[in-house]
Design a protein around this motif. Sequence first.
Motif: not given
Length: 262
Positions: A70-71, A77-78, A102-103, A108-111
Motif C-alpha cells: 500500500p502507498p 495489500v493489493l 495496474a501499477r 492512486l489508492d482507488l476502490p
Amino acid sequence: RLAADPLTCFCLDHLTRSEARALEQDLELAGRVQQGLLPPRLMVDQGWEIAHVYRPLGTVSGDYCDVVRPPSADGGVLFLFGDISGKGVAASMLMAHLHATARTLAGLDLPLPQILERANRVFCDSTMTNHYATLVCGRLSAGGTVELCNAGHCPPILVNGGTVTQVEATGVPIGLFCMREYAVRSFELCPGDRLVLYTDGLSEAKNVADEDFGSSRLAGIVHAWRDDSAAALASTLVEQVTAFRGRMPRSDDESVMVIRRV
C-alpha cells in the motif's frame, strides 16, 4: 523452446545461424525482463503470506501476477492475477502493458471497482479489438478482510473455516467493452484460511485420455493440503497437474498464487 512453435520453426529455417541466435538472445532477454516484473515468490505482509509459481510455456508468458504494497500505512495489500488472451510474445507485451497500467492505478489508492474500470478503459483504448484479459484484483486488510473483483477470470478457490468454495466472476474480462462496471465481494479470513488463484493452464491441462484436470480437482487438492504453507500448496498444485498430464506436453502457461492468512 523456440522450435516448439511450427511457425517459429519455419521462420528459423530461413534465418542464418547468427540471425537465429540473435533472435533467441532477444527472446531470452525479454524473458528475463518479464521475470523482473514479477513480485517476490514469497511475501509476508500485514498478516498475509503470499506465494506464487509462474511457469511460462515458452520464453515469455501472457500470465499476469503482481502484489503491490500500500502507498499509505493504513492501506491494504493489493494483489492482481490474470491471463492475457493469446500466447507468446504478443501476449507478453500486453502483460507488461497491463502491469504498468495496474501499477499506476494502484498508486492512486482507488476502490477496487474503479481500478478495474479504469484498467478496462485503458486496455480498450490501447489494444486491438481481439485482445482482452481476464483479471482478478483484490485487497487484503491487516484485519483479515479480503475484497475481490473478478473480471472474467477462473473462479478463485476460497478456504474459509474449513469450507471450500469457488468465487465466481463479478464482471466480464477487460478489453471487451469500454464501459463496464465491476462488483466487489468481501470475505473475512481467519488464520489458516486461504485464497487460491490460478490460470486456465492448470485447470485445462489434459491427460492422455483427453480429460481436463478441472477446477474441481484443484479445489480438492486445496482442501487436502489446506494446512500447508502458501508456498508448499502452490508447488503441490503445479506438481499434481504435471503428474496428471503424464506424457502429454504442456499447451499453455501455468501460474498459481496462494494467499494465506497467518
